[in-house]
Design a protein around this motif. Structure first.
Motif, mmCIF file in Angstrom:
data_model
loop_
_atom_site.group_PDB
_atom_site.id
_atom_site.type_symbol
_atom_site.label_atom_id
_atom_site.label_comp_id
_atom_site.label_asym_id
_atom_site.label_seq_id
_atom_site.Cartn_x
_atom_site.Cartn_y
_atom_site.Cartn_z
ATOM 1 N N GLU A 21 0.844 -1.010 -0.088
ATOM 2 C CA GLU A 21 -0.100 0.007 0.018
ATOM 3 C C GLU A 21 0.945 1.155 -0.036
ATOM 4 O O GLU A 21 0.562 2.274 -0.767
ATOM 5 N N ARG A 22 2.054 1.172 0.879
ATOM 6 C CA ARG A 22 2.674 2.258 0.764
ATOM 7 C C ARG A 22 3.367 2.519 -0.488
ATOM 8 O O ARG A 22 3.586 3.717 -1.143
ATOM 9 N N ALA A 23 3.822 1.607 -1.272
ATOM 10 C CA ALA A 23 4.561 1.573 -2.563
ATOM 11 C C ALA A 23 3.361 2.295 -3.465
ATOM 12 O O ALA A 23 3.713 2.880 -4.600
ATOM 13 N N LEU A 24 2.297 1.551 -3.553
ATOM 14 C CA LEU A 24 1.154 2.107 -4.368
ATOM 15 C C LEU A 24 0.987 3.489 -4.270
ATOM 16 O O LEU A 24 0.800 4.225 -5.298
ATOM 17 N N ARG A 25 1.089 4.268 -2.861
ATOM 18 C CA ARG A 25 0.937 5.628 -2.746
ATOM 19 C C ARG A 25 1.905 6.444 -3.455
ATOM 20 O O ARG A 25 1.886 7.349 -4.134
ATOM 21 N N LYS A 26 3.257 5.696 -3.295
ATOM 22 C CA LYS A 26 4.380 6.430 -4.055
ATOM 23 C C LYS A 26 4.359 6.279 -5.534
ATOM 24 O O LYS A 26 4.696 7.181 -6.314
ATOM 25 N N PHE A 27 3.581 5.302 -6.003
ATOM 26 C CA PHE A 27 3.645 4.801 -7.398
ATOM 27 C C PHE A 27 2.577 5.946 -8.048
ATOM 28 O O PHE A 27 2.748 6.486 -9.160
ATOM 29 N N GLN A 28 1.429 6.311 -7.294
ATOM 30 C CA GLN A 28 0.554 7.294 -7.737
ATOM 31 C C GLN A 28 1.296 8.793 -7.739
ATOM 32 O O GLN A 28 1.138 9.678 -8.775
ATOM 33 N N GLU A 29 2.098 8.991 -6.890
ATOM 34 C CA GLU A 29 2.793 10.186 -6.872
ATOM 35 C C GLU A 29 3.887 10.436 -8.274
ATOM 36 O O GLU A 29 3.833 11.167 -8.817
ATOM 37 N N LEU A 30 4.637 9.227 -8.353
ATOM 38 C CA LEU A 30 5.576 9.144 -9.591
ATOM 39 C C LEU A 30 4.856 9.320 -11.132
ATOM 40 O O LEU A 30 5.480 9.873 -11.697
ATOM 41 N N ILE A 31 3.467 8.639 -10.859
ATOM 42 C CA ILE A 31 2.999 8.605 -12.223
ATOM 43 C C ILE A 31 2.471 10.353 -12.664
ATOM 44 O O ILE A 31 2.447 10.783 -13.626
ATOM 45 N N LEU A 32 1.881 10.786 -11.627
ATOM 46 C CA LEU A 32 1.442 12.261 -11.623
ATOM 47 C C LEU A 32 2.797 13.445 -12.142
ATOM 48 O O LEU A 32 2.445 14.003 -12.833
ATOM 49 N N GLN A 33 3.708 13.008 -11.473
ATOM 50 C CA GLN A 33 5.036 13.863 -11.612
ATOM 51 C C GLN A 33 5.723 13.249 -13.015
ATOM 52 O O GLN A 33 6.142 14.140 -13.976
ATOM 53 N N ALA A 34 5.467 12.185 -13.602
ATOM 54 C CA ALA A 34 6.255 11.778 -14.794
ATOM 55 C C ALA A 34 5.677 12.082 -16.259
ATOM 56 O O ALA A 34 6.374 12.723 -17.092
ATOM 57 N N GLY A 35 4.362 12.676 -16.080
ATOM 58 C CA GLY A 35 3.553 12.862 -17.198
ATOM 59 C C GLY A 35 3.920 11.906 -18.443
ATOM 60 O O GLY A 35 3.516 10.699 -18.171
ATOM 61 N N THR A 36 4.280 12.191 -19.711
ATOM 62 C CA THR A 36 4.363 11.194 -20.686
ATOM 63 C C THR A 36 5.928 11.043 -20.756
ATOM 64 O O THR A 36 6.374 10.460 -21.969
ATOM 65 N N SER A 37 6.741 11.209 -19.809
ATOM 66 C CA SER A 37 8.032 11.173 -19.809
ATOM 67 C C SER A 37 8.841 9.441 -19.896
ATOM 68 O O SER A 37 7.590 8.623 -19.694
ATOM 69 N N ALA A 38 9.937 9.379 -20.031
ATOM 70 C CA ALA A 38 10.402 8.055 -19.652
ATOM 71 C C ALA A 38 10.230 7.255 -18.615
ATOM 72 O O ALA A 38 10.120 5.945 -18.640
ATOM 73 N N VAL A 39 10.021 8.133 -17.654
ATOM 74 C CA VAL A 39 9.624 7.536 -16.252
ATOM 75 C C VAL A 39 8.487 6.877 -16.307
ATOM 76 O O VAL A 39 8.129 5.513 -15.817
ATOM 77 N N GLN A 40 7.421 7.300 -17.121
ATOM 78 C CA GLN A 40 6.002 6.575 -17.240
ATOM 79 C C GLN A 40 6.405 5.354 -17.787
ATOM 80 O O GLN A 40 5.735 4.165 -17.398
ATOM 81 N N ASP A 41 7.161 5.419 -18.861
ATOM 82 C CA ASP A 41 7.417 4.147 -19.477
ATOM 83 C C ASP A 41 8.102 3.006 -18.702
ATOM 84 O O ASP A 41 7.531 1.747 -18.743
ATOM 85 N N VAL A 42 8.889 3.374 -17.794
ATOM 86 C CA VAL A 42 9.632 2.308 -16.895
ATOM 87 C C VAL A 42 8.641 1.995 -15.814
ATOM 88 O O VAL A 42 8.706 0.499 -15.643
ATOM 89 N N LEU A 43 7.813 2.760 -15.414
ATOM 90 C CA LEU A 43 6.740 2.242 -14.572
ATOM 91 C C LEU A 43 5.684 1.324 -15.056
ATOM 92 O O LEU A 43 5.292 0.289 -14.501
ATOM 93 N N VAL A 44 5.328 1.648 -16.327
ATOM 94 C CA VAL A 44 4.357 0.735 -17.204
ATOM 95 C C VAL A 44 4.880 -0.774 -17.343
ATOM 96 O O VAL A 44 4.301 -1.659 -17.316
ATOM 97 N N ASP A 45 6.292 -0.652 -17.670
ATOM 98 C CA ASP A 45 7.020 -1.799 -18.006
ATOM 99 C C ASP A 45 7.115 -2.745 -16.772
ATOM 100 O O ASP A 45 7.002 -4.096 -16.612
#
Length: 241
Positions: A21-45
């Motif tokens: 659950e803690r990691a999921l909250r961090k995941f939400q933060e990272l997704i909102l910060q990432a936008g359409t950047s390469a970070v999003q691609d890494v998270l999706v993969d």
């Protein structure tokens, strides 16, 4: 950012629920910060990798994160992939994975409407009907042992106890027949001795998945609630599970 992403993806496959659950909250933060950047691609993969794992904690983490992506992002082809993954995991051996599948299906249906219902309805309803009766029981639980009794016809004549008149002399015991016909020991695990929650496999979670689909689709689902579906739902109301 790279370390944060790695820690987040590692946390999603943690053994403890609170860590996931803690990691999921961090995941939400990272997704909102990432936008359409390469970070999003890494998270999706990373999410895709979790879903194909054989470890149930990994699959739950992947399903939870996939729901966030469906809710928060518009990623080309991702929703279609998640529909396929949800159906693949619909009858997973771990109940918590199956429950997470239902939550993902609801998010997908809310996002894409009747298209998800069309893609999933047949598979989900087949899962319900295929598990409506427990293994070894017919439509009314009428297997040879569904009553839970051992009968002479099922087991043959009981062997005479050592030292009994029958065993010694070979002559019939006058009490044996009436006792044999009246005494019917219960067989654990079947009929009346079978636990009420035993043997239904994924019936309950598939019913919940269908409910999530219906609620996620909203009023537009009406044409898909056919007479056959209504009959199945009516039968389910009286199901022992």
């Amino acid at each position: 950012m790279s370390n944060e992403v790695d820690e987040c993806l590692h946390g999603l496959k943690a053994e403890k629920h609170l860590d996931r659950e803690r990691a999921l909250r961090k995941f939400q933060e990272l997704i909102l910060q990432a936008g359409t950047s390469a970070v999003q691609d890494v998270l999706v993969d990373g999410v895709k990798g979790l879903l194909v794992s054989t470890t149930w904690e990994h699959k739950i983490g992947g399903l939870m994160a996939a729901k966030v992506l469906v809710d928060k992002c518009d990623i080309s082809g991702f929703d279609d992939l998640m529909v396929r993954e949800a159906l693949r995991l619909l009858e997973d051996g771990e109940v918590r994975v199956r429950l997470a599948v239902g939550q993902l299906l609801r998010a997908l249906a809310s996002n894409r409407g009747v298209a998800v219902m069309e893609a999933c309805q047949e598979t989900v309803l087949n899962s319900i009907t295929n598990h409506f009766d427990r293994e070894g029981e017919g439509a009314r639980g009428d297997s040879a042992f569904s009553s839970g009794f051992i009968t002479p016809s099922a087991c043959g004549t009981a062997a005479a106890a050592p030292g009994s008149p029958t065993a010694v002399s070979g002559s019939p015991n006058l009490l044996a027949a009436p006792l044999q016909s009246s005494y019917q020991p219960l067989v654990p695990g079947v009929g009346q001795m079978r636990h009420g929650t035993e043997g239904w496999k994924c019936l309950e979670t598939s019913m919940k998945a269908f409910q999530q689909l219906v609620e996620g689709t909203g009023p537009a689902v009406a044409p898909y609630i056919t007479e056959e579906v209504q009959e199945l739902l009516h039968r389910s109301m009286h199901h022992p599970n």
